[in-house]
Design an enzyme around this catalytic site. Structure first.
Site, short mmCIF file in Angstrom:
data_model
loop_
_atom_site.label_atom_id
_atom_site.label_comp_id
_atom_site.label_asym_id
_atom_site.label_seq_id
_atom_site.Cartn_x
_atom_site.Cartn_y
_atom_site.Cartn_z
N GLY A 126 0.29 -1.02 -0.42
CA GLY A 126 0.14 0.09 0.51
C GLY A 126 0.75 1.27 0.08
O GLY A 126 0.25 2.00 1.05
N TYR A 156 -14.91 -3.17 7.28
CA TYR A 156 -14.25 -2.14 7.64
C TYR A 156 -13.21 -2.28 8.91
O TYR A 156 -12.15 -2.45 9.52
CB TYR A 156 -14.22 -1.01 7.11
#
Length: 273
Positions: A10, A156
């Site tokens: 990421g 999430y």
């Protein structure tokens, strides 16, 4: 001093890119991993760093990434599992897993465990980017694919809770082999986070509220502190941090039996990938 080899997933944007820049400037060998070929290549070119492209919604790509890293880097001093994100409506990946759970937890779990021999031999640190959102997650081992009561935010939060449970169980299983590990909350950072989701969070990132958010450099601060610090001296292996301090997490995060069983079920879910 020999430069450290630091792999950051990421890393094509946000706190991953910010951390990569700081570490590269300090002389570390940073390996940039991202989903976007264009963005990942651009960061790598800026830093004169190696890079790999891997989409964590496909576990086969994670396996390929692990094989490439293992082949190219006999030593990995730090693995920063920073990739993740909040999704939209409930979808399944090509591997049959709920996308939020796979991208935020299973992919990092698979990458770490595939690299374990190299990481242990390197006495590596494994740093996992979690979130304060873990507090509105709820991990149900009988419903990891969120078939019942799915919501974008809960999915999430559950993925970020899984990051903390993975961290504690990684310490329990491999701390004796030289692995040190921590999870952290970077804070609410001004990035493209949630832009492609249906979460209400996405609006805050596009309005005047974003002026009150942290910059990516500020969000990367605790990550860099963990990378540069020493477990047992500066921080405790297996723990969860925010602003360079131990942080309170979801009550489920402290359930050792849940952490053990999540590890076992994660092994099963990635086995056929």
């Amino acid at each position: 001093m020999t430069p450290r080899t630091i792999v950051i997933t990421g890393a094509s944007d946000g706190i991953g890119a910010a951390a990569a820049r700081t570490l590269a400037r300090a002389g570390d060998q940073v390996v940039v991993v991202g989903r976007s070929e264009e963005k990942t290549r651009a960061i790598a070119k800026e830093l004169d760093a190696d890079y790999f492209v891997s989409d964590f919604s496909e576990l086969a790509q994670v396996r390929t990434l692990a094989a490439q890293l293992e082949s190219d880097y006999p030593r990995i001093d730090v693995l920063a599992n920073n990739a993740g994100g909040i999704m939209g409506k409930r979808t399944l990946t090509v591997d049959g897993n709920e996308a939020t759970f796979q991208i935020n937890h299973l992919a990092s779990f698979l990458l770490t465990t595939l690299l374990m021999e190299t990481l242990a031999a390197s006495n590596a640190k494994v740093i996992n980017t979690s979130s304060g959102a873990n507090n509105f997650g709820k991990l149900d081992l009988f419903d990891l694919n969120a078939e019942h009561g799915y919501s974008t935010n809960r999915a999430y939060g559950t993925g970020k809770l899984a990051n903390i449970l993975f961290t504690s169980e990684l310490h329990r299983r491999f701390g004796g082999q030289g692995i040190t590990t921590a999870a952290f909350h970077p804070g609410v950072v001004r990035t493209n986070f949630a832009a492609d989701s249906t979460s209400p969070f996405r609006h805050a990132y596009k309005t005047l509220l974003n002026r009150f958010m942290l910059t990516p450099d500020q969000g990367a601060d605790t990550l860099l502190w963990l990378v540069n610090g020493t477990a047992g001296k500066d921080w405790i292996s297996g723990a969860y941090y925010y602003k360079r301090a131990l942080a309170k997490a979801n009550p489920q995060a402290y359930d050792a039996e849940l952490a053990r069983r999540l590890w076992e079920q994660s092994e099963e879910l990635v086995k056929g990938a």
